[in-house]
Design a protein around this motif. Sequence first.
Motif, mmCIF file in Angstrom:
data_model
loop_
_atom_site.group_PDB
_atom_site.id
_atom_site.type_symbol
_atom_site.label_atom_id
_atom_site.label_comp_id
_atom_site.label_asym_id
_atom_site.label_seq_id
_atom_site.Cartn_x
_atom_site.Cartn_y
_atom_site.Cartn_z
ATOM 1 N N GLN A 118 0.647 -1.280 0.109
ATOM 2 C CA GLN A 118 -0.075 0.034 0.049
ATOM 3 C C GLN A 118 0.999 1.212 0.044
ATOM 4 O O GLN A 118 1.836 1.433 0.786
ATOM 5 C CB GLN A 118 -0.880 -0.114 1.159
ATOM 6 C CG GLN A 118 -2.008 1.235 1.220
ATOM 7 C CD GLN A 118 -2.923 1.251 2.479
ATOM 8 O OE1 GLN A 118 -2.602 0.618 3.400
ATOM 9 N NE2 GLN A 118 -4.046 1.510 2.348
ATOM 10 N N LYS A 120 0.568 5.440 0.610
ATOM 11 C CA LYS A 120 -0.585 6.250 1.152
ATOM 12 C C LYS A 120 -1.497 7.148 0.219
ATOM 13 O O LYS A 120 -0.743 7.378 -0.769
ATOM 14 C CB LYS A 120 0.154 7.352 2.059
ATOM 15 C CG LYS A 120 -0.486 8.358 3.023
ATOM 16 C CD LYS A 120 0.394 9.177 3.748
ATOM 17 C CE LYS A 120 -0.514 9.970 4.470
ATOM 18 N NZ LYS A 120 -0.006 10.885 5.566
ATOM 19 N N ASN A 199 -4.654 -2.748 6.666
ATOM 20 C CA ASN A 199 -4.999 -1.519 5.901
ATOM 21 C C ASN A 199 -4.459 -0.230 6.657
ATOM 22 O O ASN A 199 -5.005 -0.101 7.901
ATOM 23 C CB ASN A 199 -6.365 -1.518 5.778
ATOM 24 C CG ASN A 199 -6.883 -2.319 4.505
ATOM 25 O OD1 ASN A 199 -6.268 -2.668 3.809
ATOM 26 N ND2 ASN A 199 -8.158 -2.699 4.563
ATOM 27 N N ASN A 200 -3.949 0.586 5.841
ATOM 28 C CA ASN A 200 -3.498 2.036 6.469
ATOM 29 C C ASN A 200 -2.593 1.927 7.567
ATOM 30 O O ASN A 200 -2.715 3.263 8.130
ATOM 31 C CB ASN A 200 -4.668 2.521 6.712
ATOM 32 C CG ASN A 200 -5.819 2.777 5.507
ATOM 33 O OD1 ASN A 200 -5.250 2.966 4.520
ATOM 34 N ND2 ASN A 200 -7.260 2.459 5.675
#
Length: 282
Positions: A118, A120, A199-200
């Motif tokens: 991932q 940002k 996630n994140n």
Amino acid sequence: MTYCVGMRLDAGLVFLSDSRTNAGVDQVSTARKLNVFENPGERMMVLMTAGNLSISQSVRQLLSEHIGAAGFGIWNAPNMYEAARLVGEVVRLVHERDAKSLAEFGIDFNVSLIFGGQIKGERCRLFQVYSAGNFIESHNENTYFQIGEAKYGKPIIDRVVTPATALDEAAKCALISMDSTLRSNVSVGLPLDLLVYENNTLAVTRFTTIDEKNQYFQMIRTTWGQQLKTIFEGIAAPVWDAAPEVAVSKPVRMPLPDNVAPAVQPPGPLQSFAQQFGSKQQ
């Protein structure tokens, strides 16, 4: 040989790889195949490799340094698609540099990769990259990728994992998938690298290396084998006349040659499973 599996779920990503490499039964060693490209708070990416180890290591090193035609590299690619495109570009560069020389020694250019993570500002994404540098992306219809010795560990993932599967459940499924592969192929071996990404988080927060002393993995190996045997024993034996409306089937028998006399009289009509065994139980 190796086995790596990557899963893209609603909650994040799961990556698992073994670490065995061999060039024959008397040249078995360990090589880490899970590599992390991380800038905490901005990006977290994982590259897993299978195939020729020298090619894989060349791709990994060059990827860390390469600046593509668009002027960015793996550390500043604007999104995961462009990062995956860079991985493919590097694979082609290594092919251009080494493939001809390898071929002269009878060695194929053999490498396959799972790349995911991932950056940002966008969601988690997962890709499989091939020897030609082309790649495909995981979607809900194909929520995982495997590379290396994939066939033994595939059935459990197909039955269990969906996009909605929780990360811990997916990690457990990946470990069971790996155990099935370890039991059936000696070219796949411990230790294992397991990375679970939520996630994140944009950083590695859940990672472990699993060896033969890991109690949880040993529990999985023992429990999974016992539960499979219990389930197997609880399934009814074959019913040979399960479709009674169909005429009794017969095997394809090759005719005896003229110079070979029958040893016994030809058998009568085939009995069903229930006819053969039901009478014995009365």
